[in-house]
Scaffold this motif. Structure first.
Motif, PDB file in Angstrom:
ATOM      1  N   MET A 101       0.672  -1.196  -0.036  1.00 45.66           N
ATOM      2  CA  MET A 101      -0.114   0.107   0.096  1.00 45.66           C
ATOM      3  C   MET A 101       0.699   1.337  -0.016  1.00 45.66           C
ATOM      4  N   SER A 102       0.621   2.249  -0.949  1.00 41.21           N
ATOM      5  CA  SER A 102       1.414   3.511  -1.148  1.00 41.21           C
ATOM      6  C   SER A 102       0.988   4.458  -0.104  1.00 41.21           C
ATOM      7  N   ILE A 103       1.766   5.104   0.226  1.00 42.27           N
ATOM      8  CA  ILE A 103       1.419   6.221   1.300  1.00 42.27           C
ATOM      9  C   ILE A 103       0.862   7.220   0.411  1.00 42.27           C
ATOM     10  N   THR A 104      -0.333   7.932   0.689  1.00 40.43           N
ATOM     11  CA  THR A 104      -0.711   8.943  -0.009  1.00 40.43           C
ATOM     12  C   THR A 104      -1.404   9.835   0.866  1.00 40.43           C
ATOM     13  N   ASP A 105      -1.384  11.304   0.741  1.00 45.28           N
ATOM     14  CA  ASP A 105      -2.167  12.182   1.481  1.00 45.28           C
ATOM     15  C   ASP A 105      -3.682  11.959   1.516  1.00 45.28           C
ATOM     16  N   GLU A 106      -4.059  11.311   0.513  1.00 43.85           N
ATOM     17  CA  GLU A 106      -5.655  11.100   0.614  1.00 43.85           C
ATOM     18  C   GLU A 106      -6.055   9.983   1.710  1.00 43.85           C
ATOM     19  N   ARG A 107      -5.090   9.009   1.626  1.00 44.37           N
ATOM     20  CA  ARG A 107      -5.348   7.859   2.707  1.00 44.37           C
ATOM     21  C   ARG A 107      -4.745   8.135   3.888  1.00 44.37           C
ATOM     22  N   LYS A 108      -4.321   9.163   3.973  1.00 43.26           N
ATOM     23  CA  LYS A 108      -3.854   9.804   5.555  1.00 43.26           C
ATOM     24  C   LYS A 108      -4.858  10.395   6.091  1.00 43.26           C
ATOM     25  N   LYS A 148      -8.858  -1.637  -9.009  1.00 41.79           N
ATOM     26  CA  LYS A 148      -9.857  -0.488  -8.249  1.00 41.79           C
ATOM     27  C   LYS A 148      -9.184  -0.308  -6.968  1.00 41.79           C
ATOM     28  N   GLY A 149      -9.444   0.805  -6.504  1.00 41.97           N
ATOM     29  CA  GLY A 149      -8.942   1.393  -5.252  1.00 41.97           C
ATOM     30  C   GLY A 149      -7.286   1.724  -5.027  1.00 41.97           C
ATOM     31  N   THR A 150      -6.800   1.722  -6.238  1.00 42.58           N
ATOM     32  CA  THR A 150      -5.400   1.819  -6.257  1.00 42.58           C
ATOM     33  C   THR A 150      -4.908   3.336  -6.737  1.00 42.58           C
ATOM     34  N   ILE A 151      -3.560   3.507  -6.290  1.00 40.53           N
ATOM     35  CA  ILE A 151      -3.049   4.856  -6.832  1.00 40.53           C
ATOM     36  C   ILE A 151      -3.186   4.841  -8.630  1.00 40.53           C
ATOM     37  N   SER A 152      -2.943   3.717  -9.061  1.00 36.75           N
ATOM     38  CA  SER A 152      -2.886   3.750 -10.521  1.00 36.75           C
ATOM     39  C   SER A 152      -4.143   4.089 -11.009  1.00 36.75           C
ATOM     40  N   ALA A 153      -5.547   3.650 -10.402  1.00 36.74           N
ATOM     41  CA  ALA A 153      -6.621   4.096 -10.932  1.00 36.74           C
ATOM     42  C   ALA A 153      -6.842   5.547 -10.787  1.00 36.74           C
ATOM     43  N   LYS A 154      -6.411   5.866  -9.405  1.00 34.32           N
ATOM     44  CA  LYS A 154      -6.738   7.344  -9.400  1.00 34.32           C
ATOM     45  C   LYS A 154      -5.748   8.394 -10.425  1.00 34.32           C
ATOM     46  N   THR A 214       5.176   7.569 -11.030  1.00 36.80           N
ATOM     47  CA  THR A 214       5.179   8.246  -9.606  1.00 36.80           C
ATOM     48  C   THR A 214       6.384   7.702  -8.665  1.00 36.80           C
ATOM     49  N   GLY A 215       6.705   8.317  -7.799  1.00 37.88           N
ATOM     50  CA  GLY A 215       7.802   8.174  -6.993  1.00 37.88           C
ATOM     51  C   GLY A 215       7.375   7.468  -5.499  1.00 37.88           C
ATOM     52  N   ASP A 216       5.963   7.058  -5.323  1.00 35.79           N
ATOM     53  CA  ASP A 216       5.537   6.463  -4.136  1.00 35.79           C
ATOM     54  C   ASP A 216       6.265   5.525  -3.255  1.00 35.79           C
ATOM     55  N   GLN A 217       6.038   5.520  -1.896  1.00 34.05           N
ATOM     56  CA  GLN A 217       6.638   4.450  -1.032  1.00 34.05           C
ATOM     57  C   GLN A 217       5.537   3.603  -0.465  1.00 34.05           C
ATOM     58  N   TYR A 218       5.721   2.312  -0.015  1.00 35.82           N
ATOM     59  CA  TYR A 218       4.810   1.584   0.649  1.00 35.82           C
ATOM     60  C   TYR A 218       4.941   1.833   2.028  1.00 35.82           C
ATOM     61  N   GLY A 219       3.972   1.726   2.904  1.00 34.03           N
ATOM     62  CA  GLY A 219       3.689   1.864   4.260  1.00 34.03           C
ATOM     63  C   GLY A 219       2.824   1.027   4.827  1.00 34.03           C
ATOM     64  N   ILE A 220       2.833   0.846   5.995  1.00 30.25           N
ATOM     65  CA  ILE A 220       1.996  -0.312   6.745  1.00 30.25           C
ATOM     66  C   ILE A 220       0.975   0.565   7.590  1.00 30.25           C
ATOM     67  N   SER A 221      -0.397   0.664   7.237  1.00 31.93           N
ATOM     68  CA  SER A 221      -1.478   1.279   7.748  1.00 31.93           C
ATOM     69  C   SER A 221      -2.262   0.712   8.993  1.00 31.93           C
ATOM     70  N   VAL A 222      -2.559   1.615   9.673  1.00 28.39           N
ATOM     71  CA  VAL A 222      -3.624   1.412  10.866  1.00 28.39           C
ATOM     72  C   VAL A 222      -4.538   2.548  10.994  1.00 28.39           C
ATOM     73  N   LEU A 223      -5.826   2.290  11.695  1.00 29.66           N
ATOM     74  CA  LEU A 223      -6.879   3.312  11.720  1.00 29.66           C
ATOM     75  C   LEU A 223      -6.086   4.792  12.522  1.00 29.66           C
TER      76      LEU A 223
END
Ligand code: GLN
Length: 257
Positions: A101-108, A148-154, A214-223
């Motif tokens: 999962m890529s770290i994005t401002d939207e997901r943050k 669906k739901g990926t940064i590629s789709a966006k 893009t130059g995105d990075q993967y991160g681990i996510s929590v609520l």
């Protein structure tokens, strides 16, 4: 979910018992040692998450297991479509998300991310024999496949007006690869490490074209805001794995050659 709950109810006392007997009769110091975090993963995403002979494997899986071991918690993996991971965290059916999962401002807005653990970036891929598509500019009037739901789709949705292509959305990566191989879509967008790994593993009839978009990075996510403690354990564990060399060992096991 029911099955997961059942498993943790059965497992938790068993783990406590195991901890007791290991410790020559001494009571375990903390009950929370038996905490089991549910981790949502996209298991059609090698080399990060995948299933082989009924077993869940991959860089994400090995990293998460190693972090859990290092920080003294247990994990239970929940395979699902990528698009289900963040909603699963929001609904508190999952404690952790880890599916490339890529770290994005939207997901943050909805999740907190760990420190980055992998540099990725998306790329265009086309049929191996196709020499006319070199970039998104060559897709006017053609169809592009995304998940669906990926940064590629966006990304595709952001440039669709300008580039004049049609977008077809899929639930998982293999269906997307097949759609391009079969000539239904002219191209696809996918994370570079994933599509290049897939092409190297078996003849998918595809090739990547152009630069990473893009130059995105993967991160681990929590609520978001609710799991500071888990996030700290994840970051501490990750830092220790990097320091000890175990992080490199895990990555090399999947990516060397
Ligand atoms: N890295 C991409 C994203 O976060 C794709 C992840 C995936 O398909 N599992 O959107």
């Amino acid at each position: 979910m029911k099955k997961g709950l059942f498993a943790s109810l059965i497992l938790a006392p068993a783990l406590l018992l195991a901890a007791c007997s290991d410790d020559s009769g001494k009571a375990p110091d903390k009950e929370e040692k038996a905490v089991v975090y549910k981790v949502g993963t996209d298991t059609t995403f090698p080399p990060f998450n995948y299933e082989e002979n009924g077993e869940i494997k991959g860089i994400d899986i090995d990293l998460m297991k190693a972090i859990a071991k290092n920080q003294d918690f247990k994990v239970e993996f929940k395979p699902m479509d990528f698009k289900g991971i963040i909603p699963g965290i929001q609904a508190k059916q999952l404690d952790i998300g880890m599916g490339g999962m890529s770290i994005t401002d939207e997901r943050k807005q909805t999740v907190d991310f760990s420190d980055p653990y992998f540099d990725a970036g998306i790329t265009l891929a086309v049929k191996k024999e196709n020499d006319s598509i070199k970039s998104l500019d060559d897709l006017k009037g053609k169809r592009i496949a995304v998940k669906k739901g990926t940064i590629s789709a966006k990304y595709a949705m952001e440039v669709v007006k300008d580039k004049g292509f049609q977008i077809a959305q899929f639930d998982d990566s293999p269906s997307m690869f097949l759609d391009v191989k079969n000539g239904n879509s002219a191209a696809l967008l996918e994370d570079y490490p994933v599509i290049s790994y897939a092409i190297a593993q078996k003849d998918l009839g595809l090739k990547t074209v152009g630069e990473r978009l893009t130059g995105d990075q993967y991160g681990i996510s929590v609520l978001k805001g609710k799991n500071k403690e888990v996030l700290k354990k994840i970051n501490d564990g990750l830092a220790e794995l990097k320091k000890s060399g175990e992080y490199d060992k895990i990555l090399n096991q999947y990516l060397a050659k």
